[in-house]
Design a protein around this motif. Structure first.
Motif, short mmCIF file in Angstrom:
data_model
loop_
_atom_site.label_atom_id
_atom_site.label_comp_id
_atom_site.label_asym_id
_atom_site.label_seq_id
_atom_site.Cartn_x
_atom_site.Cartn_y
_atom_site.Cartn_z
N SER A 97 35.02 -6.09 11.75
CA SER A 97 34.70 -6.72 10.56
C SER A 97 35.31 -6.02 9.21
CB SER A 97 33.50 -7.38 10.29
OG SER A 97 33.27 -8.22 9.06
N ALA A 98 36.35 -6.24 8.71
CA ALA A 98 37.21 -5.58 7.68
C ALA A 98 36.14 -5.00 6.87
CB ALA A 98 38.32 -6.20 7.37
N ARG A 99 35.28 -6.02 6.12
CA ARG A 99 34.56 -5.38 4.83
C ARG A 99 33.11 -4.92 5.52
NH1 ARG A 99 35.42 -10.48 0.64
NH2 ARG A 99 37.76 -10.23 0.51
N ARG A 100 32.84 -5.08 6.64
CA ARG A 100 31.56 -4.53 7.21
C ARG A 100 31.57 -2.94 7.47
NH1 ARG A 100 29.59 -8.18 11.81
NH2 ARG A 100 29.00 -9.32 9.94
N SER A 101 30.55 -2.27 7.05
CA SER A 101 30.50 -0.86 7.22
C SER A 101 30.36 -0.53 8.47
CB SER A 101 29.19 -0.27 6.27
OG SER A 101 28.13 -0.66 7.13
N VAL A 102 31.00 1.01 8.73
CA VAL A 102 31.01 1.41 10.08
C VAL A 102 29.69 1.51 10.53
CG1 VAL A 102 31.23 3.67 11.15
CG2 VAL A 102 33.02 2.58 9.68
N VAL A 103 28.76 1.92 10.06
CA VAL A 103 27.51 2.01 10.51
C VAL A 103 26.75 0.68 10.64
CG1 VAL A 103 25.84 1.91 8.30
CG2 VAL A 103 24.99 3.08 10.48
N ASP A 104 27.23 -0.44 10.24
CA ASP A 104 26.62 -1.91 10.51
C ASP A 104 27.09 -2.36 11.71
OD1 ASP A 104 24.81 -2.35 8.57
OD2 ASP A 104 26.14 -3.61 7.29
N HIS A 105 28.26 -1.81 12.09
CA HIS A 105 29.02 -2.18 13.47
C HIS A 105 28.22 -1.72 14.76
CE1 HIS A 105 32.58 -3.24 11.23
NE2 HIS A 105 32.96 -3.93 12.33
N VAL A 106 27.56 -0.63 14.25
CA VAL A 106 26.48 -0.04 15.36
C VAL A 106 25.02 -0.61 15.35
CG1 VAL A 106 25.86 2.24 16.52
CG2 VAL A 106 28.30 2.20 15.54
N LEU A 108 24.23 -3.59 14.57
CA LEU A 108 24.02 -4.88 15.06
C LEU A 108 23.47 -5.18 16.65
CD1 LEU A 108 26.97 -6.64 13.03
CD2 LEU A 108 24.52 -6.87 12.60
N PRO A 109 24.32 -4.27 17.39
CA PRO A 109 23.60 -4.50 18.85
C PRO A 109 22.38 -3.64 18.92
CG PRO A 109 25.29 -2.66 18.68
CD PRO A 109 25.49 -3.62 17.37
N LEU A 110 21.74 -2.68 18.04
CA LEU A 110 20.59 -2.47 18.07
C LEU A 110 19.55 -3.26 17.66
CD1 LEU A 110 21.41 1.28 16.87
CD2 LEU A 110 20.76 0.58 19.32
N LEU A 111 20.10 -4.09 16.54
CA LEU A 111 19.05 -5.11 16.10
C LEU A 111 18.90 -6.38 17.22
CD1 LEU A 111 20.53 -5.53 12.41
CD2 LEU A 111 18.28 -4.52 13.24
N ALA A 112 19.95 -6.48 17.86
CA ALA A 112 19.78 -7.47 19.09
C ALA A 112 18.94 -7.24 20.24
CB ALA A 112 21.13 -7.66 19.60
N THR A 113 18.38 -5.94 20.19
CA THR A 113 17.46 -5.58 21.15
C THR A 113 16.20 -5.65 20.62
OG1 THR A 113 17.20 -3.28 20.40
CG2 THR A 113 18.90 -3.99 21.86
N ALA A 115 14.99 -3.98 17.34
CA ALA A 115 14.73 -2.93 16.77
C ALA A 115 14.66 -3.47 15.42
CB ALA A 115 15.61 -1.75 16.95
N SER A 116 13.78 -2.62 14.47
CA SER A 116 13.72 -2.64 13.17
C SER A 116 15.16 -2.44 12.35
CB SER A 116 12.66 -2.14 12.50
OG SER A 116 12.82 -0.93 12.49
N ARG A 117 15.28 -2.98 11.15
CA ARG A 117 16.53 -2.51 10.50
C ARG A 117 16.46 -1.00 10.11
NH1 ARG A 117 22.04 -3.45 8.81
NH2 ARG A 117 22.60 -1.68 7.60
N ARG A 118 15.37 -0.38 9.81
CA ARG A 118 15.31 1.13 9.66
C ARG A 118 15.39 1.97 10.92
NH1 ARG A 118 10.05 3.90 6.84
NH2 ARG A 118 10.80 5.99 6.79
N HIS A 119 14.93 1.29 11.91
CA HIS A 119 15.09 2.23 13.11
C HIS A 119 16.39 2.22 13.88
CE1 HIS A 119 13.80 4.10 16.99
NE2 HIS A 119 14.60 3.00 17.63
N ALA A 120 17.06 0.88 13.65
CA ALA A 120 18.27 0.90 14.37
C ALA A 120 19.33 1.59 13.31
CB ALA A 120 18.76 -0.66 14.17
N GLU A 121 19.33 1.68 12.09
CA GLU A 121 20.34 2.39 11.28
C GLU A 121 19.90 3.78 11.61
OE1 GLU A 121 21.62 3.18 6.58
OE2 GLU A 121 20.72 1.16 7.32
N THR A 122 18.75 4.33 11.83
CA THR A 122 18.54 5.73 12.22
C THR A 122 19.32 6.17 13.36
OG1 THR A 122 16.49 5.82 10.97
CG2 THR A 122 16.85 7.57 12.80
N GLN A 123 19.03 5.35 14.29
CA GLN A 123 19.74 5.57 15.66
C GLN A 123 21.32 5.49 15.49
OE1 GLN A 123 17.70 6.83 17.74
NE2 GLN A 123 16.19 6.39 16.21
N ALA A 124 21.64 4.41 14.72
CA ALA A 124 23.04 4.14 14.69
C ALA A 124 23.74 5.51 13.97
CB ALA A 124 23.37 3.13 13.64
N ARG A 125 23.46 6.04 13.12
CA ARG A 125 23.81 7.26 12.49
C ARG A 125 23.88 8.42 13.52
NH1 ARG A 125 24.89 6.88 6.96
NH2 ARG A 125 23.86 4.83 6.09
#
Length: 217
Positions: A97-106, A108-113, A115-125
Motif C-alpha cells: 500500500s503506497a501510503r501505508r508505513s513500512v512498519v504497518d505492513h509487518v 498487520l499479519p501480527l494483528l491478525a493473530t 496480538a495487541s497493537r503495542r505488542h505487534a508493533e514492537t515485534q514488527a520493528r
C-alpha cells in the motif's frame, strides 16, 4: 543485525507446531493441449533449507510454485504435505500500500493473530531490524527502493510465520548489491525454520540456495 531465529522466537513462531515437510512424488504438469512442462519430479523439502527452482522461461517454475501452494493440482503425481499449516508467497513485483508505513505492513499479519497493537508493533520493528529496514520503519511504502520493497515483503512473510515460503524471481532486475541483500534475507528466513522455495533465473541466487531443482537443462 539480530538473528532471525531470535525474532521468530519473540513472535512465538513455530510454537507447538509439527515439523513441516513437503514430498513431491513423480510430479509433473501440462496444460490442455500442451506438452509436459518438466520431467517427473521427486523431492523432499525440509525446514531450514532453501531450494532454487531453475530453468528457462516456460519451463514451469511458477507453475510448480502454484502446485506447491496447493493452488493447482499436478497433472500427474502426488504432493504430500506434512505438518504444513501456513504458506507465504512473495511475488516477483512487490505489492504494498503506497501510503501505508513500512512498519504497518509487518504489523498487520501480527494483528491478525490476535496480538495487541503495542505488542505487534514492537515485534514488527524487531523483524524489520533483522532485514535491515529499521531505519525505514516509519516511511511510506512508496519511497522504498526495489530491494527494500522486496525485503519488506519477506519481512511481512516472516511475521506470518509460514511453514513454507514461496518466492518468485526475488532478484529480477535488481543490481548485484541489492540482490545480495535479498539473498541474505532469504537465508535468514530459512534459518528461522521455514521451507524456502525460490524460482529464479539468477545464478547468484541459485548458488546461494542449499539445493537446486532444475526443471530444464
Amino acid at each position: 543485525m539480530l538473528a532471525l531465529n531470535e525474532q521468530r522466537e519473540a513472535v512465538g513462531a513455530g510454537a507447538g507446531r509439527a515439523r513441516a515437510q513437503v514430498d513431491l512424488c513423480d510430479v509433473r504438469h501440462k496444460f490442455a493441449g500442451g506438452e509436459f512442462l518438466f520431467r517427473p519430479l521427486n523431492a523432499t523439502l525440509l525446514p531450514g533449507q532453501r531450494y532454487a527452482l531453475t530453468g528457462a522461461s516456460g519451463s514451469g517454475k511458477s507453475t510448480l510454485l502454484s502446485i506447491l501452494a496447493g493452488w493447482l493440482d499436478p497433472s500427474e503425481g502426488t504432493v504430500l504435505r506434512h505438518g504444513l499449516q501456513s504458506i507465504g508467497w512473495v511475488f516477483q513485483n512487490p505489492h504494498g500500500s503506497a501510503r501505508r508505513s513500512v512498519v504497518d505492513h509487518v504489523v498487520l499479519p501480527l494483528l491478525a493473530t490476535g496480538a495487541s497493537r503495542r505488542h505487534a508493533e514492537t515485534q514488527a520493528r524487531l523483524v524489520l531490524e533483522a532485514f535491515q529496514l529499521a531505519h525505514r520503519a516509519d516511511d511510506a511504502f512508496s519511497v522504498l527502493s526495489g530491494g527494500e520493497a522486496q525485503r519488506l515483503m519477506l519481512a511481512r512473510a516472516v511475521a506470518s510465520s509460514p511453514d513454507l515460503l514461496l518466492v518468485d524471481e526475488p532478484t529480477a532486475q535488481l543490481d548485484m548489491r541489492t540482490a545480495e541483500t535479498v539473498n541474505t534475507a532469504l537465508q535468514l528466513v530459512s534459518a528461522g525454520g521455514s521451507i524456502v522455495v525460490v524460482a529464479t533465473h539468477d545464478e547468484r541466487t541459485a548458488d546461494a540456495c542449499d539445493q537446486t531443482i532444475a526443471l530444464s537443462e
